[in-house]
Write a protein that holds these residues in place. Structure first.
Motif, mmCIF file in Angstrom:
data_model
loop_
_atom_site.group_PDB
_atom_site.id
_atom_site.type_symbol
_atom_site.label_atom_id
_atom_site.label_comp_id
_atom_site.label_asym_id
_atom_site.label_seq_id
_atom_site.Cartn_x
_atom_site.Cartn_y
_atom_site.Cartn_z
ATOM 1 N N ALA A 1 -5.459 -37.566 -14.442
ATOM 2 C CA ALA A 1 -4.125 -37.555 -15.125
ATOM 3 C C ALA A 1 -3.599 -38.994 -15.208
ATOM 4 O O ALA A 1 -3.189 -39.598 -16.434
ATOM 5 N N VAL A 2 -3.556 -39.802 -14.035
ATOM 6 C CA VAL A 2 -2.983 -41.185 -14.302
ATOM 7 C C VAL A 2 -4.058 -42.148 -15.107
ATOM 8 O O VAL A 2 -3.514 -43.177 -15.826
ATOM 9 N N SER A 3 -4.972 -41.750 -15.191
ATOM 10 C CA SER A 3 -5.994 -42.621 -16.146
ATOM 11 C C SER A 3 -5.422 -42.405 -17.644
ATOM 12 O O SER A 3 -5.256 -43.331 -18.457
ATOM 13 N N LEU A 4 -5.033 -41.011 -17.982
ATOM 14 C CA LEU A 4 -4.669 -40.942 -19.242
ATOM 15 C C LEU A 4 -3.054 -41.422 -19.459
ATOM 16 O O LEU A 4 -2.614 -41.953 -20.440
ATOM 17 N N ALA A 5 -2.377 -41.159 -18.264
ATOM 18 C CA ALA A 5 -0.717 -41.447 -18.358
ATOM 19 C C ALA A 5 -0.740 -43.097 -18.473
ATOM 20 O O ALA A 5 0.397 -43.426 -19.149
ATOM 21 N N GLY B 1 8.521 -59.218 -17.397
ATOM 22 C CA GLY B 1 9.601 -58.369 -17.910
ATOM 23 C C GLY B 1 9.018 -56.896 -18.285
ATOM 24 O O GLY B 1 9.574 -55.806 -17.861
ATOM 25 N N SER B 2 7.874 -56.909 -19.217
ATOM 26 C CA SER B 2 7.528 -55.348 -19.681
ATOM 27 C C SER B 2 6.874 -54.983 -18.403
ATOM 28 O O SER B 2 6.877 -53.593 -18.416
ATOM 29 N N ILE B 3 5.962 -55.659 -17.643
ATOM 30 C CA ILE B 3 5.472 -54.855 -16.578
ATOM 31 C C ILE B 3 6.414 -54.240 -15.564
ATOM 32 O O ILE B 3 6.200 -53.090 -15.378
ATOM 33 N N ALA B 4 7.401 -55.131 -15.409
ATOM 34 C CA ALA B 4 8.628 -54.347 -14.587
ATOM 35 C C ALA B 4 8.972 -52.950 -15.202
ATOM 36 O O ALA B 4 9.274 -52.025 -14.274
ATOM 37 N N HIS B 5 9.370 -53.280 -16.432
ATOM 38 C CA HIS B 5 9.867 -51.884 -16.938
ATOM 39 C C HIS B 5 8.905 -50.697 -17.053
ATOM 40 O O HIS B 5 9.314 -49.583 -16.660
ATOM 41 N N ILE B 6 7.727 -51.116 -17.807
ATOM 42 C CA ILE B 6 6.732 -50.037 -17.985
ATOM 43 C C ILE B 6 5.907 -49.613 -16.740
ATOM 44 O O ILE B 6 5.942 -48.415 -16.610
ATOM 45 N N PHE B 7 5.707 -50.399 -16.121
ATOM 46 C CA PHE B 7 4.923 -49.976 -14.712
ATOM 47 C C PHE B 7 5.890 -49.178 -13.719
ATOM 48 O O PHE B 7 5.443 -48.351 -13.036
ATOM 49 N N GLY B 8 7.219 -49.805 -13.740
ATOM 50 C CA GLY B 8 8.233 -49.088 -13.037
ATOM 51 C C GLY B 8 8.338 -47.620 -13.558
ATOM 52 O O GLY B 8 8.589 -46.851 -12.460
ATOM 53 N N GLY B 9 8.350 -47.506 -14.802
ATOM 54 C CA GLY B 9 8.579 -46.071 -15.455
ATOM 55 C C GLY B 9 7.406 -45.075 -15.084
ATOM 56 O O GLY B 9 7.735 -44.102 -14.853
ATOM 57 N N PHE B 10 6.058 -45.866 -14.983
ATOM 58 C CA PHE B 10 4.754 -45.018 -14.669
ATOM 59 C C PHE B 10 5.010 -44.725 -13.250
ATOM 60 O O PHE B 10 4.802 -43.455 -12.856
ATOM 61 N N LEU B 11 5.329 -45.481 -12.261
ATOM 62 C CA LEU B 11 5.676 -45.076 -10.903
ATOM 63 C C LEU B 11 6.628 -43.991 -10.754
ATOM 64 O O LEU B 11 6.490 -43.027 -9.758
ATOM 65 N N ALA B 12 7.914 -44.333 -11.608
ATOM 66 C CA ALA B 12 9.003 -43.160 -11.328
ATOM 67 C C ALA B 12 8.382 -41.884 -11.872
ATOM 68 O O ALA B 12 8.908 -40.717 -11.402
ATOM 69 N N GLY B 13 7.771 -41.771 -12.963
ATOM 70 C CA GLY B 13 7.302 -40.497 -13.539
ATOM 71 C C GLY B 13 6.358 -39.918 -12.606
ATOM 72 O O GLY B 13 6.134 -38.547 -12.602
ATOM 73 N N CYS B 14 5.389 -40.744 -12.133
ATOM 74 C CA CYS B 14 4.429 -40.074 -11.393
ATOM 75 C C CYS B 14 4.901 -39.247 -9.926
ATOM 76 O O CYS B 14 4.645 -38.337 -9.727
ATOM 77 N N ALA B 15 5.908 -40.014 -9.538
ATOM 78 C CA ALA B 15 6.759 -39.547 -8.088
ATOM 79 C C ALA B 15 7.582 -38.087 -8.579
ATOM 80 O O ALA B 15 7.349 -37.151 -7.788
ATOM 81 N N LEU B 16 8.144 -38.045 -9.595
ATOM 82 C CA LEU B 16 9.013 -37.182 -10.014
ATOM 83 C C LEU B 16 7.806 -35.951 -10.288
ATOM 84 O O LEU B 16 8.054 -34.749 -9.984
#
Length: 256
Positions: A184-188, A65-80
Motif C-alpha cells: 500500500a505505501v509503495s502505491l501511496a 518545503g514540498s517535502i515537509a508538506h507532502i511527506f508530512g501528509g503521507f505520514l499523517a494519512g498512514c497513521a490515520l
C-alpha cells in the motif's frame, strides 16, 4: 517471480532511447518554429538548468518545503489509516461508516478535492491535507485486508491462553499486515507526491516546488518546467525506496 521483476525493471538502453526521442522531437520543434524551444525544451537544456538550480539556496528551500508538506501528509494519512483500519476490523459499524468515505476519495478527481479544500484551508496546509487524503484509501483498505488475513486458529489459541495484546500484535497481526502495508505505501507514496504537487500548483504556497512549476509555466521557462518535474520524480522515488527500506528493516528486526 524473479523473472517478472526483471521484466518490470527499467533498462538503461530503454531510458537512453526515450531521451534520444525527446532530443529529436525538441530539435524538430526548434527547426519548424522560431520559438520551438519554448514548446519543448531538450533534455540537455533541462539537465543544465537543473544543475544551475541545484546551486541556489532557493532551490533547496523549495524542495524542503514540498517535502515537509507532502511527506508530512503521507505520514499523517498512514497513521490515520492504520488506526481506523484497526477500529474497522474490531467494529463492523466503523467499517460500514467509512466505506462510503473511502469509495468517494477513490472516485472523485483530486482536483475537485483541491478546489474544495481551498475554501477551508490556507494554501500552505493544502498540500499536506491533499497528500493525507490520497494516502488514506489504499493504506486503510490494505491494512484492513491484512488484519482479516491473520490466522484465525492462532488468534483462537491466543485467546484461549490469554496471550497479552502486545504479543498478539507482534506475533500474529504484524506478520499478516506487513506485506499488505508495504504494498500500500509503495502505491501511496507515488499518489501523494502527484496529488501534493498538484495542490501546490493550484494553491501556490510560497517556497515550494509547485510554485516554481507554475512560475515556469507562466513565463514559458520550459527547461525549468522539466527540471522541476524531474526533481519531483527523483524525490518521490528516493522517499519510496527509503521508506520501504525502513519497513523492511523493521520487519527484519522483528524476525519477519
Amino acid at each position: 517471480m524473479k523473472k517478472t521483476a526483471a521484466q518490470n525493471s527499467i533498462r538503461p538502453w530503454a531510458v537512453l532511447f526515450w531521451l534520444l526521442v525527446w532530443q529529436g522531437a525538441s530539435m524538430v520543434f526548434s527547426a519548424l518554429w522560431p520559438n520551438g524551444h519554448l514548446l519543448l525544451a531538450s533534455p540537455i537544456s533541462a539537465a543544465l538548468r537543473l544543475g544551475e538550480l541545484a546551486f541556489t539556496a532557493a532551490f533547496w528551500r523549495a524542495v524542503g518545503g514540498s517535502i515537509a508538506h507532502i511527506f508530512g501528509g503521507f505520514l499523517a494519512g498512514c497513521a490515520l489509516a492504520v488506526a481506523l483500519a484497526a477500529l474497522s476490523a474490531r467494529w463492523r459499524l466503523v467499517r460500514e461508516l467509512l466505506y462510503p468515505l473511502t469509495a468517494a476519495v477513490k472516485a472523485v478527481p483530486v482536483v475537485s478535492f483541491i478546489i474544495l479544500a481551498l475554501v477551508w484551508l490556507d494554501s500552505r496546509s493544502l498540500p499536506l491535507f491533499i497528500s493525507a487524503l490520497m494516502v488514506f484509501p489504499p493504506v486503510y483498505l490494505n491494512v484492513l485486508a491484512g488484519i482479516a488475513a491473520a490466522d484465525g486458529k492462532l488468534l483462537e489459541m491466543a485467546r484461549v491462553f490469554r496471550v497479552p495484546l502486545g504479543r498478539r500484535l507482534a506475533g500474529i497481526y504484524l506478520p499478516a499486515v506487513l506485506p499488505y502495508f508495504r504494498s500500500a505505501v509503495s502505491l501511496a507514496l507515488g499518489l501523494c507526491w502527484k496529488a501534493g504537487a498538484a495542490a501546490e500548483v493550484i494553491g501556490l504556497p510560497s517556497g515550494t516546488i509547485g510554485e516554481r512549476l507554475y512560475t515556469a509555466k507562466v513565463y514559458f521557462q520550459t527547461p525549468d518546467l522539466f527540471a522541476w518535474t524531474a526533481v519531483i520524480v527523483a524525490v518521490s522515488v528516493l522517499f519510496e525506496k527509503l521508506f520501504l527500506a525502513l519497513v523492511d528493516a523493521l520487519a527484519g528486526k522483528a524476525g519477519l
